[in-house]
Enzyme design. Structure first.
Site, PDB file in Angstrom:
ATOM      1  N   ASP A  52      34.947  36.420  45.352  1.00  0.00           N
ATOM      2  CA  ASP A  52      34.396  37.276  44.296  1.00  0.00           C
ATOM      3  C   ASP A  52      33.309  36.579  43.486  1.00  0.00           C
ATOM      4  OD1 ASP A  52      36.066  39.204  45.167  1.00  0.00           O
ATOM      5  OD2 ASP A  52      37.081  39.565  43.260  1.00  0.00           O
ATOM      6  N   ASN A  94      34.365  43.144  47.747  1.00  0.00           N
ATOM      7  CA  ASN A  94      35.407  43.969  47.123  1.00  0.00           C
ATOM      8  C   ASN A  94      35.613  43.496  45.683  1.00  0.00           C
ATOM      9  OD1 ASN A  94      37.356  45.899  46.841  1.00  0.00           O
ATOM     10  ND2 ASN A  94      38.892  44.877  48.100  1.00  0.00           N
ATOM     11  N   ASP A 326      47.937  42.589  36.544  1.00  0.00           N
ATOM     12  CA  ASP A 326      47.854  41.792  37.773  1.00  0.00           C
ATOM     13  C   ASP A 326      49.075  40.897  37.936  1.00  0.00           C
ATOM     14  OD1 ASP A 326      45.536  42.936  38.530  1.00  0.00           O
ATOM     15  OD2 ASP A 326      44.230  41.323  37.810  1.00  0.00           O
ATOM     16  N   GLU A 354      42.742  46.356  44.753  1.00  0.00           N
ATOM     17  CA  GLU A 354      42.294  45.989  46.093  1.00  0.00           C
ATOM     18  C   GLU A 354      42.918  46.893  47.157  1.00  0.00           C
ATOM     19  OE1 GLU A 354      42.547  44.098  43.604  1.00  0.00           O
ATOM     20  OE2 GLU A 354      41.274  42.313  43.761  1.00  0.00           O
ATOM     21  N   HIS A 398      44.579  39.726  48.005  1.00  0.00           N
ATOM     22  CA  HIS A 398      44.994  38.356  47.699  1.00  0.00           C
ATOM     23  C   HIS A 398      46.347  38.300  47.002  1.00  0.00           C
ATOM     24  CE1 HIS A 398      42.991  38.736  43.508  1.00  0.00           C
ATOM     25  NE2 HIS A 398      43.020  39.913  44.068  1.00  0.00           N
ATOM     26  N   ARG A 399      46.583  39.225  46.081  1.00  0.00           N
ATOM     27  CA  ARG A 399      47.851  39.142  45.312  1.00  0.00           C
ATOM     28  C   ARG A 399      49.050  39.511  46.176  1.00  0.00           C
ATOM     29  NH1 ARG A 399      46.134  37.272  40.994  1.00  0.00           N
ATOM     30  NH2 ARG A 399      44.187  37.993  40.099  1.00  0.00           N
ATOM     31  N   LYS A 424      39.926  35.581  47.917  1.00  0.00           N
ATOM     32  CA  LYS A 424      39.299  36.373  46.853  1.00  0.00           C
ATOM     33  C   LYS A 424      39.351  35.633  45.517  1.00  0.00           C
ATOM     34  CE  LYS A 424      38.822  41.170  45.670  1.00  0.00           C
ATOM     35  NZ  LYS A 424      38.650  41.295  44.251  1.00  0.00           N
TER      36      LYS A 424
END
Ligand code: DC
Length: 665
Positions: A52, A94, A326, A354, A398-399, A424
């Site tokens: 990112d 993204n 998040d 995402e 990613h998470r 990311k």
């Protein structure tokens, strides 16, 4: 970084040590944009290096900012609030933190100074709403064209056009706080005609992210006034002024995985996390309160956090997670270890991230055995009665991948699909995890590859390890270093060899390992170890039982998560006798001599094929007839004759054998 189709985690047991966090994504991309708009140079320290931020840097470069990134400090020479380039196409991956504010900034700059810009991303970016922001900008008089589905990227922004600056600008606050953030970051560009007011419609979500925006604007000389969370005023003639140096905090959302790790698995000493603490400006730092509520013992410093397991099992909670959208994903995985059902509420924004994170999390946690209920904006997770080994989809999120890794403490192996998506925000996530999380050695899978000399074991083992993301033990190199040290100490001339002295030397070798490299003290010895004389000496010292004992513990210490591929002579028979896959690699002496011959000639080293073959056969004889750990296939070894196979074919064969033994569907 693990650029693999999957990464298998063994059941993990403990955590401890220190983690240094990568820089915050939210702060990094806001600082980069502000530095890009400001006059003069900004030196950004500890910038996150991830997909990112790379996208944002590339966009700024395209727009004419000077960027000099030497690894440690990123120097940005800003535009000083005016356009240097009037036409560009920006590819923004993204990265919502790039798409939203760049749209606002370029729309205003194009309206004021003229120009045409296209902003697009990956397909998922084109499914993430931006209509509320473009509507607000259109109200202002900006020209924005939907180039795909209306309300979603890709977008075209162009100008000049007249701006209607005097009435309040309305923006919705209940879908994504990034729309408000984008306006706050960009509106100073148009503030030369007077103060501007933003009115938020609907209940503003994710307020802490707006606080980060306000704090960073203040660092760049812009003091936004606000009335509650409903009205924000950009003062007239606001100008971005570079503060010179900016230090990026560690990422508080990334910290959540390690805070959870400490709560789950730091049973003896606390796990120390450096880069964020109670001075943080990031809202996700409040994840600490949620983790405490679940039973974690947490101590904070200004810029560090220490976490230890407190209550176990963890305590189930019900929590409104609007303030930590998040990091709340991490709570969903902690819920697997709780004493009852945990409910996370007010998380509708998960659906436009995402991926649809609500659906994704529910589906994946169920695979592990949890029972999960999902509502439009809530999730309830009950821990598994029975854990199942599972292959977890990560949805290019990613998470999801980082969360999945925390499911490896339930006593079962976990396969993380597409682990590279962590790039990311945290490219080295798994490497960092394996530095502080340990498995019971017996739970760490080992693939042994034994066989006679020059059969291609080393190449095969390295390739298999790479494909699986496993560690590699080239045990022959340990005997070679012992031999090198003995040669240098003049110990190889005695007949018979002085076994005790060589073993004592082998036990204390100051070795350090990097992938494919070995150091002896300060010296890099990787090349020296391949010399023929060292090979011959290694064959002799490896026949000494005391030397084998001296190197035994060292070899065992390579058995660490996520897994190990070990090659040698006795990996399957002695050192890792419980390995779940043992390969015995053979090839005829003629074949091996021919390969070695080709190898030497290609390096410009003169060689004679007959003497090479005689040498190999002599070494085979010594390895197979010695009394201690003679070379032979383990009873449960799979024989692989690679005489007629390419390296790639041999690798595929071993991977097939391996996948047949894995618990994943
Ligand atoms: O695989 P290599 O050629 O690097 O091994 C060097 C010597 O060490 C070889 O003569 C056999 C010996 N060796 C051993 O006895 N046991 C092992 N596990 C690995 C190597």
């Amino acid at each position: 970084m693990y650029a693999l189709p999957f990464l298998d985690l063994p059941p993990l047991a403990r955590a401890g040590g220190t983690v240094k966090l990568p820089g915050s994504k939210s702060i990094s991309n806001r600082v980069l944009l502000l530095a890009g708009l400001a006059e003069g140079e900004t030196r950004v320290h500890d910038l996150l290096d991830s997909d990112d931020t790379r996208v944002m840097l590339e966009a700024l470069r395209t727009l004419g900012c000077g960027i000099n990134h030497d690894g440690k400090v990123c120097v940005v020479r800003g535009l000083g609030g005016t356009l240097a380039v009037h036409e560009a196409k920006l590819l923004l991956g993204n990265a919502g933190t790039a798409m939203r504010p760049l749209t606002a900034a370029l729309a205003l700059l194009a309206a004021r100074d003229g120009g045409r810009f296209e902003l697009s991303g990956v397909p998922r970016m084109h499914e993430r709403p931006i209509g509320d922001l473009t509507e607000s900008l259109r109200q202002l008089g900006c020209r924005i064209d939907d180039l795909g589905t209306p309300g979603y990227p890709p977008l075209g922004v162009s100008g000049p056009s007249a701006l209607a600056l005097l009435q309040p600008i309305r923006v919705r606050g209940d879908v994504s706080s990034q729309f408000l953030t984008a306006l706050l970051l960009a509106l100073p560009l148009a503030s030369n005609q007077g103060a501007m007011t933003i009115e938020v419609q609907g209940e503003l979500i994710s307020k802490p992210y707006v606080e980060i925006t306000l704090a960073l604007l203040a660092r760049f000389g812009i003091a936004i006034e606000r009335e509650g969370w409903q009205r924000f005023i950009v003062p007239a003639n606001s100008a971005y002024r570079s503060p010179g140096d900016v230090h990026v905090e560690g990422d508080a959302s990334s910290a959540s995985y390690f805070i959870a790790l400490g709560a789950i698995a730091a049973t003896k000493k606390p796990l120390r996390i450096e880069g964020v603490g109670h001075d943080s400006i990031q809202g996700d730092i409040r994840f600490i309160d949620a983790a405490r509520a679940m039973g974690a013992e947490i101590r904070t410093e200004a810029n560090a956090v220490e976490v230890k397991r407190g209550a176990w099992p963890l305590k189930a909670i019900t929590l409104d997670c609007n303030h930590i959208p998040d990091a709340a994903m991490t709570l969903a995985v902690m819920a697997l270890y709780a004493d009852g059902p945990t409910t996370l509420a007010n998380i509708a924004s998960w659906r436009v991230k995402e991926t649809d994170r609500l659906a994704a999390m529910a589906t994946e946690l169920r695979k592990l055995g949890a029972s999960v209920q999902e509502g439009p904006d809530w999730l309830t997770v009950s821990p598994p009665a029975q854990w199942h080994a599972a292959a977890i989809h990560t949805y290019d999120d990613h998470r999801m991948a980082m969360c999945a890794s925390l499911a490896a403490f339930g006593g079962v192996a976990v396969r993380v699909l597409d682990p590279a998506c962590v790039a990311k925000t945290f490219p080295d996530y798994f490497e960092t995890l394996f530095k502080v999380a340990q498995a019971e050695p017996n739970d760490v899978p080992v693939i042994t590859i034994d066989g006679p000399t020059a059969g291609g074991k080393g190449t095969l083992a390295a390739a298999v390890a790479e494909r699986l993301g496993y560690r590699l033990l080239d045990s022959g190199s340990l005997y070679r270093v012992a031999a090198l040290a003995a040669l240098r100490a003049g110990l190889m001339d005695a007949e018979p060899l002085d076994e005790a002295t060589i073993a004592a030397l082998a036990a204390k070798l100051p070795l350090s390992f990097k992938p494919g490299r070995i150091r002896l003290g300060q010296e890099e010895v990787t090349e020296a170890l391949r010399e023929e004389a060292v090979g011959v000496a290694a064959s002799r010292v490896s026949a000494l039982p005391a030397v084998r004992r001296a190197l035994h513990e060292l070899q065992l210490s390579f058995r660490r998560a996520p897994g190990l591929v070990a090659d040698g002579r006795d990996m399957g028979t002695v050192v890792f006798f419980d390995a779940p896959l043992k390969v015995f690699l053979t090839a005829s002496a003629a074949q091996r001599a021919a390969r070695r011959h080709k190898q030497l000639i290609s390096k410009g080293i003169p060689a004679n094929i007959d003497s090479l073959r005689a040498d190999l056969e002599a070494r085979d004889l010594r390895d197979t007839t010695r009394t201690v750990s003679p070379l032979k296939p383990a009873q449960d070894a799979q024989l692989l004759d690679n005489s007629d196979l390419s390296i790639e074919q041999s690798v595929e064969k071993v991977l097939e054998m391996w996948s047949a033994r894995r618990p994943f569907l």
